[in-house]
Design an enzyme around this catalytic site. Sequence first.
Site, PDB file in Angstrom:
ATOM      1  N   HIS A 140     -19.576 -51.349   3.072  1.00  0.00           N
ATOM      2  CA  HIS A 140     -20.341 -51.938   4.174  1.00  0.00           C
ATOM      3  C   HIS A 140     -19.814 -53.331   4.500  1.00  0.00           C
ATOM      4  O   HIS A 140     -19.838 -53.748   5.663  1.00  0.00           O
ATOM      5  CB  HIS A 140     -21.825 -52.045   3.808  1.00  0.00           C
ATOM      6  CG  HIS A 140     -22.524 -50.728   3.733  1.00  0.00           C
ATOM      7  ND1 HIS A 140     -22.503 -49.942   2.602  1.00  0.00           N
ATOM      8  CD2 HIS A 140     -23.270 -50.069   4.650  1.00  0.00           C
ATOM      9  CE1 HIS A 140     -23.219 -48.844   2.831  1.00  0.00           C
ATOM     10  NE2 HIS A 140     -23.695 -48.888   4.061  1.00  0.00           N
ATOM     11  N   ARG A 153     -27.018 -43.530  -6.697  1.00  0.00           N
ATOM     12  CA  ARG A 153     -26.989 -42.533  -5.616  1.00  0.00           C
ATOM     13  C   ARG A 153     -26.112 -41.345  -6.009  1.00  0.00           C
ATOM     14  O   ARG A 153     -26.132 -40.310  -5.337  1.00  0.00           O
ATOM     15  CB  ARG A 153     -26.459 -43.174  -4.338  1.00  0.00           C
ATOM     16  CG  ARG A 153     -27.346 -44.284  -3.792  1.00  0.00           C
ATOM     17  CD  ARG A 153     -26.635 -45.077  -2.714  1.00  0.00           C
ATOM     18  NE  ARG A 153     -26.286 -44.237  -1.576  1.00  0.00           N
ATOM     19  CZ  ARG A 153     -25.391 -44.588  -0.651  1.00  0.00           C
ATOM     20  NH1 ARG A 153     -24.743 -45.748  -0.754  1.00  0.00           N
ATOM     21  NH2 ARG A 153     -25.132 -43.781   0.354  1.00  0.00           N
ATOM     22  N   LYS A 189     -20.904 -36.412   0.705  1.00  0.00           N
ATOM     23  CA  LYS A 189     -20.284 -37.697   0.998  1.00  0.00           C
ATOM     24  C   LYS A 189     -19.958 -38.421  -0.308  1.00  0.00           C
ATOM     25  O   LYS A 189     -20.569 -38.127  -1.340  1.00  0.00           O
ATOM     26  CB  LYS A 189     -21.201 -38.549   1.873  1.00  0.00           C
ATOM     27  CG  LYS A 189     -22.570 -38.903   1.266  1.00  0.00           C
ATOM     28  CD  LYS A 189     -23.454 -39.570   2.303  1.00  0.00           C
ATOM     29  CE  LYS A 189     -24.733 -40.082   1.703  1.00  0.00           C
ATOM     30  NZ  LYS A 189     -25.649 -40.632   2.715  1.00  0.00           N
ATOM     31  N   HIS A 190     -18.934 -39.300  -0.332  1.00  0.00           N
ATOM     32  CA  HIS A 190     -18.124 -39.821   0.779  1.00  0.00           C
ATOM     33  C   HIS A 190     -16.670 -39.460   0.485  1.00  0.00           C
ATOM     34  O   HIS A 190     -16.093 -40.019  -0.444  1.00  0.00           O
ATOM     35  CB  HIS A 190     -18.268 -41.323   0.893  1.00  0.00           C
ATOM     36  CG  HIS A 190     -19.697 -41.805   0.952  1.00  0.00           C
ATOM     37  ND1 HIS A 190     -20.498 -41.920  -0.181  1.00  0.00           N
ATOM     38  CD2 HIS A 190     -20.477 -42.190   2.002  1.00  0.00           C
ATOM     39  CE1 HIS A 190     -21.686 -42.383   0.182  1.00  0.00           C
ATOM     40  NE2 HIS A 190     -21.710 -42.544   1.504  1.00  0.00           N
ATOM     41  N   ASP A 246     -18.499 -41.997   8.126  1.00  0.00           N
ATOM     42  CA  ASP A 246     -19.569 -42.920   7.758  1.00  0.00           C
ATOM     43  C   ASP A 246     -19.745 -43.865   8.948  1.00  0.00           C
ATOM     44  O   ASP A 246     -18.960 -43.840   9.908  1.00  0.00           O
ATOM     45  CB  ASP A 246     -19.195 -43.675   6.483  1.00  0.00           C
ATOM     46  CG  ASP A 246     -20.414 -44.130   5.688  1.00  0.00           C
ATOM     47  OD1 ASP A 246     -21.509 -44.203   6.277  1.00  0.00           O
ATOM     48  OD2 ASP A 246     -20.269 -44.422   4.489  1.00  0.00           O
ATOM     49  N   ARG A 259     -34.992 -42.529   4.448  1.00  0.00           N
ATOM     50  CA  ARG A 259     -35.380 -43.096   5.749  1.00  0.00           C
ATOM     51  C   ARG A 259     -36.765 -42.627   6.184  1.00  0.00           C
ATOM     52  O   ARG A 259     -37.404 -43.277   6.997  1.00  0.00           O
ATOM     53  CB  ARG A 259     -34.370 -42.706   6.831  1.00  0.00           C
ATOM     54  CG  ARG A 259     -32.925 -42.948   6.474  1.00  0.00           C
ATOM     55  CD  ARG A 259     -32.627 -44.372   6.101  1.00  0.00           C
ATOM     56  NE  ARG A 259     -31.186 -44.587   5.951  1.00  0.00           N
ATOM     57  CZ  ARG A 259     -30.643 -45.610   5.327  1.00  0.00           C
ATOM     58  NH1 ARG A 259     -31.420 -46.542   4.784  1.00  0.00           N
ATOM     59  NH2 ARG A 259     -29.333 -45.731   5.240  1.00  0.00           N
ATOM     60  N   ASP A 267     -30.360 -40.263   6.783  1.00  0.00           N
ATOM     61  CA  ASP A 267     -29.965 -40.393   5.369  1.00  0.00           C
ATOM     62  C   ASP A 267     -31.209 -40.224   4.514  1.00  0.00           C
ATOM     63  O   ASP A 267     -31.949 -41.182   4.286  1.00  0.00           O
ATOM     64  CB  ASP A 267     -29.358 -41.770   5.091  1.00  0.00           C
ATOM     65  CG  ASP A 267     -28.019 -41.982   5.754  1.00  0.00           C
ATOM     66  OD1 ASP A 267     -27.026 -41.439   5.260  1.00  0.00           O
ATOM     67  OD2 ASP A 267     -27.963 -42.718   6.759  1.00  0.00           O
TER      68      ASP A 267
END
Length: 614
Positions: A255, A212, A242-243, A328, A151, A143
Amino acid sequence: MHDTSTGNTAKPSRRTVLAATAGVTAALTATGHSYAADTADDGRLRSLISRMTLEEKVGQLFVMRVYGHSATAPDQADIDANLKEIGVRTAAELVARYRVGGIIYFAWAHNTREPHQIADLSNGIQKASLDLPRGLPVLISTDQEHGIVARVGKPATLFPGAMAIGAGRSRSDARTLGRIAGRELRAMGIRQDYSPVADVNVNPANPVIGVRSFGADPKAVAALVAAEVAGYERSGVAATAKHFPGHGDTAVDSHTGFPVITHSRELWEKLDAVPFRAAIAAGIDSIMTAHLMVPALDDSGDPATLSRPILTGILREQLGYDGVVVTDSLGMEGVRTKYGDDRVPVLALKAGVDQLLNPPNLDLAWKAVLTAVRDGELTEARLDASILRILRLKARLGLFRAPYVGQDGVDRTVGVRAHLKEADRIADRTTTLLVNEGGLLPLSRRRHARILVVGADPASPSGTTGPPTGVLAAALTALGFTATALSTGTSPSAATIARAVAAARDADAVVVGTYNVTAGSSQKTLVRELLATGRPVVAVAVRNPYDVAQLPEVKAYLASYSWTDVELRAAARVIAGRVVPRGKLPVPVPRADDPARVLFPLGHGLTYPARRRT
């Protein structure tokens, strides 16, 4: 900060890499499969699939996390974590046992310490897989959205995040971001990026998307998504929109919960679907599903990840998408609320998914898919269809032809000066000036020589070298001011506020970073007491631009959309008058006292004359 050590992993020479690549090509040719070009024809790929065992086919569908900086010699703590969560010691063992088709890198899994180590890890994973009988190259992903989700950190080039790019409104900049980011990822052996975010963020309370997203205008989001996809395509890295079918209008984080999107089918077509259509038209390589329910699209109560009407009926058949569909993370609560972890991967495949990302229990998920095929719930032909899409993508990315990367490529590509300059240049067009009463900005080095920088220091993403207050103070000092930093946190106490006020009395001006300010936040108390000192106060919303609605007393307010170094440096240049603010709000800011009314409309953004004050 990132540990730049590479452990005991030896860096392969260019000759070693080329020899290994030649060996892989020769081995594939010996089995009747020649991949002289990046794209192999379907006939040869189908022949390759026909030689695979059922267990190997099931493995190709999974993309899994693994701990460690090395494929074969991770640190003991990472070995322990792998044994506890996966039942293997290393990435090499993971590949050998489950024949996984993909591996996802995370900073918290210690996969991304520094670029040379990442390249070594990628090469080690490829070698572990290709040394197996009928071994296939692994599709390594991460990601790397930039902004608050990255990351891979410094010294790689970090760009402003999506909402900042939305404020800059430049398709050229989005395309440049994709091209450079993709080139750097590819140099480290990462061939699939889970970016860009194609969600249209129309809910200011959205806790998981927010900055984001490129913004709230579906057409503007679509244009930037398509441009970024084109950049990634040029770099030879697979982009991922995404998403799907859209996560922009929710106040629940998938999440930790199960969001429900209440859009009508008509609204979904006009709002959420627009960027995904644009991504498909731009040739997007993969699309990631969302763990949320959209009753207007499927009233079964299933999350979109497990919905055949959404993934097959809409995405495949209505939108005509035949690329790779990836879930995901299957460890997220949004996909686990209705079914057990053994049923989720089977139902996802039945819905139309190709890649199963990061299940919480790989052994359980792998065996569940295997059993579903043996029991007839899933056909082997259904698996073959997904594997063909996955192998097409691997071939198109050149993984059969050249699965390894060289350290010289890292040195020539990752974090080079030209890339860093592009990131700063793009950032200079994103900072948004929301309020500037009395022409407070830009600050003057003569009248505001001593600056106190206070405010929130949230957990640092990979794009930072330290606390935001320190980064901003250092940037202002480099521009000729004398700036000092004092971290006050996201919930400053009375004692912390008192220290900040005392320090402000010795300064000529105060810059305060705000982070997700709410009606009851003590950040409001901090700002009001700083204003009461009589010192000029400049506020910078370092995440959501909506903060400005909670602090109407502030005379100068900027939005940086993230607290990464590249965006904070750009904000400092605006504060100092070195750069004229050009950003325009990509989302409307509602009033704090009446959210149904707009305080600042979409497209709002002030500037000041193109001159530098002293």
